[in-house]
Design a protein around this motif. Structure first.
Motif, PDB file in Angstrom:
ATOM      1  N   PRO A 130       9.179   0.645   8.318  1.00  0.00           N
ATOM      2  CA  PRO A 130       8.063   1.333   8.971  1.00  0.00           C
ATOM      3  C   PRO A 130       7.178   2.085   7.973  1.00  0.00           C
ATOM      4  O   PRO A 130       5.936   2.026   8.048  1.00  0.00           O
ATOM      5  CB  PRO A 130       8.767   2.305   9.929  1.00  0.00           C
ATOM      6  CG  PRO A 130      10.126   1.715  10.151  1.00  0.00           C
ATOM      7  CD  PRO A 130      10.493   1.108   8.838  1.00  0.00           C
ATOM      8  N   THR A 131       7.809   2.783   7.025  1.00  0.00           N
ATOM      9  CA  THR A 131       7.030   3.538   6.036  1.00  0.00           C
ATOM     10  C   THR A 131       6.338   2.611   5.062  1.00  0.00           C
ATOM     11  O   THR A 131       5.188   2.850   4.673  1.00  0.00           O
ATOM     12  CB  THR A 131       7.938   4.519   5.278  1.00  0.00           C
ATOM     13  OG1 THR A 131       8.594   5.373   6.228  1.00  0.00           O
ATOM     14  CG2 THR A 131       7.133   5.370   4.314  1.00  0.00           C
ATOM     15  N   THR A 132       7.019   1.549   4.650  1.00  0.00           N
ATOM     16  CA  THR A 132       6.411   0.591   3.721  1.00  0.00           C
ATOM     17  C   THR A 132       5.136   0.003   4.309  1.00  0.00           C
ATOM     18  O   THR A 132       4.117  -0.116   3.623  1.00  0.00           O
ATOM     19  CB  THR A 132       7.402  -0.537   3.383  1.00  0.00           C
ATOM     20  OG1 THR A 132       8.585   0.027   2.827  1.00  0.00           O
ATOM     21  CG2 THR A 132       6.795  -1.512   2.388  1.00  0.00           C
ATOM     22  N   LEU A 135       4.089  -7.306   2.739  1.00  0.00           N
ATOM     23  CA  LEU A 135       5.031  -7.016   1.653  1.00  0.00           C
ATOM     24  C   LEU A 135       6.027  -5.942   2.065  1.00  0.00           C
ATOM     25  O   LEU A 135       5.667  -4.931   2.646  1.00  0.00           O
ATOM     26  CB  LEU A 135       4.276  -6.544   0.406  1.00  0.00           C
ATOM     27  CG  LEU A 135       3.679  -7.634  -0.462  1.00  0.00           C
ATOM     28  CD1 LEU A 135       2.945  -7.002  -1.631  1.00  0.00           C
ATOM     29  CD2 LEU A 135       4.752  -8.584  -0.986  1.00  0.00           C
ATOM     30  N   GLN A 136       7.292  -6.175   1.745  1.00  0.00           N
ATOM     31  CA  GLN A 136       8.343  -5.204   1.985  1.00  0.00           C
ATOM     32  C   GLN A 136       9.208  -5.132   0.730  1.00  0.00           C
ATOM     33  O   GLN A 136       9.097  -5.945  -0.184  1.00  0.00           O
ATOM     34  CB  GLN A 136       9.198  -5.602   3.197  1.00  0.00           C
ATOM     35  CG  GLN A 136       8.434  -5.662   4.512  1.00  0.00           C
ATOM     36  CD  GLN A 136       7.969  -4.299   4.990  1.00  0.00           C
ATOM     37  OE1 GLN A 136       8.649  -3.301   4.814  1.00  0.00           O
ATOM     38  NE2 GLN A 136       6.784  -4.253   5.596  1.00  0.00           N
ATOM     39  N   THR A 137      10.079  -4.141   0.690  1.00  0.00           N
ATOM     40  CA  THR A 137      11.014  -3.989  -0.427  1.00  0.00           C
ATOM     41  C   THR A 137      12.374  -3.670   0.156  1.00  0.00           C
ATOM     42  O   THR A 137      12.584  -3.803   1.362  1.00  0.00           O
ATOM     43  CB  THR A 137      10.528  -2.912  -1.409  1.00  0.00           C
ATOM     44  OG1 THR A 137      11.405  -2.864  -2.542  1.00  0.00           O
ATOM     45  CG2 THR A 137      10.442  -1.554  -0.753  1.00  0.00           C
ATOM     46  N   TRP A 152       6.768  -5.223  -5.142  1.00  0.00           N
ATOM     47  CA  TRP A 152       6.128  -4.607  -3.973  1.00  0.00           C
ATOM     48  C   TRP A 152       4.793  -4.000  -4.378  1.00  0.00           C
ATOM     49  O   TRP A 152       3.746  -4.346  -3.816  1.00  0.00           O
ATOM     50  CB  TRP A 152       7.034  -3.540  -3.356  1.00  0.00           C
ATOM     51  CG  TRP A 152       6.350  -2.701  -2.300  1.00  0.00           C
ATOM     52  CD1 TRP A 152       5.350  -3.112  -1.441  1.00  0.00           C
ATOM     53  CD2 TRP A 152       6.602  -1.321  -1.993  1.00  0.00           C
ATOM     54  NE1 TRP A 152       4.961  -2.061  -0.624  1.00  0.00           N
ATOM     55  CE2 TRP A 152       5.711  -0.957  -0.932  1.00  0.00           C
ATOM     56  CE3 TRP A 152       7.488  -0.367  -2.490  1.00  0.00           C
ATOM     57  CZ2 TRP A 152       5.694   0.335  -0.390  1.00  0.00           C
ATOM     58  CZ3 TRP A 152       7.470   0.912  -1.941  1.00  0.00           C
ATOM     59  CH2 TRP A 152       6.580   1.256  -0.900  1.00  0.00           C
ATOM     60  N   MET A 153       4.796  -3.130  -5.367  1.00  0.00           N
ATOM     61  CA  MET A 153       3.557  -2.470  -5.778  1.00  0.00           C
ATOM     62  C   MET A 153       2.885  -3.148  -6.964  1.00  0.00           C
ATOM     63  O   MET A 153       1.770  -2.786  -7.316  1.00  0.00           O
ATOM     64  CB  MET A 153       3.824  -1.001  -6.079  1.00  0.00           C
ATOM     65  CG  MET A 153       4.137  -0.210  -4.826  1.00  0.00           C
ATOM     66  SD  MET A 153       3.939   1.563  -5.051  1.00  0.00           S
ATOM     67  CE  MET A 153       4.003   2.111  -3.338  1.00  0.00           C
ATOM     68  N   GLU A 206      -3.857  -1.038 -13.209  1.00  0.00           N
ATOM     69  CA  GLU A 206      -4.081  -1.289 -11.789  1.00  0.00           C
ATOM     70  C   GLU A 206      -3.043  -0.564 -10.938  1.00  0.00           C
ATOM     71  O   GLU A 206      -3.369  -0.034  -9.870  1.00  0.00           O
ATOM     72  CB  GLU A 206      -4.026  -2.790 -11.509  1.00  0.00           C
ATOM     73  CG  GLU A 206      -5.224  -3.565 -12.043  1.00  0.00           C
ATOM     74  CD  GLU A 206      -5.168  -5.032 -11.660  1.00  0.00           C
ATOM     75  OE1 GLU A 206      -4.080  -5.518 -11.285  1.00  0.00           O
ATOM     76  OE2 GLU A 206      -6.210  -5.686 -11.721  1.00  0.00           O
ATOM     77  N   LEU A 207      -1.807  -0.514 -11.397  1.00  0.00           N
ATOM     78  CA  LEU A 207      -0.762   0.196 -10.666  1.00  0.00           C
ATOM     79  C   LEU A 207      -1.091   1.680 -10.564  1.00  0.00           C
ATOM     80  O   LEU A 207      -0.974   2.290  -9.501  1.00  0.00           O
ATOM     81  CB  LEU A 207       0.591  -0.001 -11.357  1.00  0.00           C
ATOM     82  CG  LEU A 207       1.788   0.777 -10.780  1.00  0.00           C
ATOM     83  CD1 LEU A 207       2.059   0.368  -9.341  1.00  0.00           C
ATOM     84  CD2 LEU A 207       3.021   0.577 -11.645  1.00  0.00           C
TER      85      LEU A 207
END
Length: 305
Positions: free
Chosen positions: A237-239, A252-254, A140-141, A21-22
């Motif tokens: 912002p990019t996440t 979700l953030q990291t 996160w992912m 899935e990843l």
């Protein structure tokens, strides 16, 4: 070079729970590239690194040197933008920035990067790079710990994923290290002598330096300082933009300020260490004649004498 793919997907309510899935996520399937119409200026500084090799750290140093330590930004990527990033609201890649020289980050290697600027590449031990990369995307992912570091290594890190392969980057930048427009540093040397490497970066940028500036930028580039200001270095912002185009939950953030240590790779399984050692032999020792990362650092030191 093509424009970045910014296709938006409907956000999912769940994260991947397996390597398969990843691997299916947009973030791993689409190679990065710079905008086709992007033009560099001769004074532009590009922090050109493989992911998790001190990119955010070097962005902070570069920005501090050109602004005398200004922390007047929401997040570092809004003042030192990622060249290959999905479009961010209110951020134009071209045009002036808040300070001069303009500065960008990029994960492109030499053969693919736009030419005409000045390039700072930071190399890092591959095992530590893998460890940091895994912790960055874990939770996160994919669901926390649902993909092991061993699976991530063999399924993503050793493959030709979105950013290319680590060894490809290292080999590419090593071969151009003697160019006047390239500054090659090592993560480990920056840890050992941060002030000295800040002076080296400042000289490369053409910044007028004094000891007060070096001391200020050194203090503001420590792990302790950046951890205390973590929200300014978490790439939110990019996440968020990546979550939108990858169908990950939007909230979700990291974090990019996790530990910053040298030697974190001691936790890796023996199978991973063996795979990394063999990959180094094939991709670095055979073409470049350099048997280990430690020896590469020695050669880098010798080239500065």
């Amino acid at each position: 070079m093509s424009e970045p793919d910014v296709t938006r997907c409907q956000p999912s309510s769940r994260l991947p729970t397996s390597l398969q899935e990843l691997q299916s996520l947009h973030a791993w399937r689409v190679p990065i590239s710079a905008p086709a119409d992007f033009k560099l200026e001769p004074t532009d500084i590009l922090v050109a690194t493989y992911p998790k090799c001190g990119t955010t750290w070097t962005q902070q140093i570069v920005h501090g040197l050109r602004t005398r330590g200004s922390m007047d930004f929401e997040e570092i990527s809004l003042v030192v933008p990622w060249m290959e990033s999905p479009p961010l609201p209110g951020l134009a890649l071209a045009g002036p920035q808040v300070a001069s020289p303009r500065a960008f980050k990029t994960h492109l290697y030499w053969e693919r990067i736009p030419k005409g600027g000045r390039y700072i590449h930071v190399m890092r031990d591959p095992a530590d790079t893998l460890t940091s990369f895994y912790h960055y995307v874990n939770g996160w992912m994919f669901e926390p710990d649902s993909v092991t570091v061993e699976e991530f290594c063999f399924g993503i890190f050793l493959k030709d994923a979105r950013f290319g392969r680590y060894w490809e980057h290292l080999r590419s930048w090593w071969r151009v290290r003697e160019r006047e427009d390239v500054l090659l540093l090592s993560y480990e040397d920056m840890k050992e002598d941060l002030a000295g490497n800040i002076r080296r970066i400042g000289a490369f940028m053409g910044v007028s330096m004094d000891e007060d500036l070096v001391a200020l930028v050194t203090r503001q580039s420590t792990f302790e300082f950046m951890h205390a200001h973590e929200h300014q270095f978490d790439d939110h912002p990019t996440t968020t933009a990546v979550n939108q185009m990858t169908a990950l939950p939007l909230e979700l953030q990291t974090t990019k300020v996790r530990a910053g240590r040298v030697g974190d790779s001691m936790e890796l399984p023996a199978t991973v260490h063996e795979a990394l050692k063999e990959t180094w032999r094939v991709d670095i020792e055979v073409p470049l004649g350099i048997p280990t990362y430690a020896r590469m650092r020695q050669l880098l030191h010798a080239s500065r004498q």
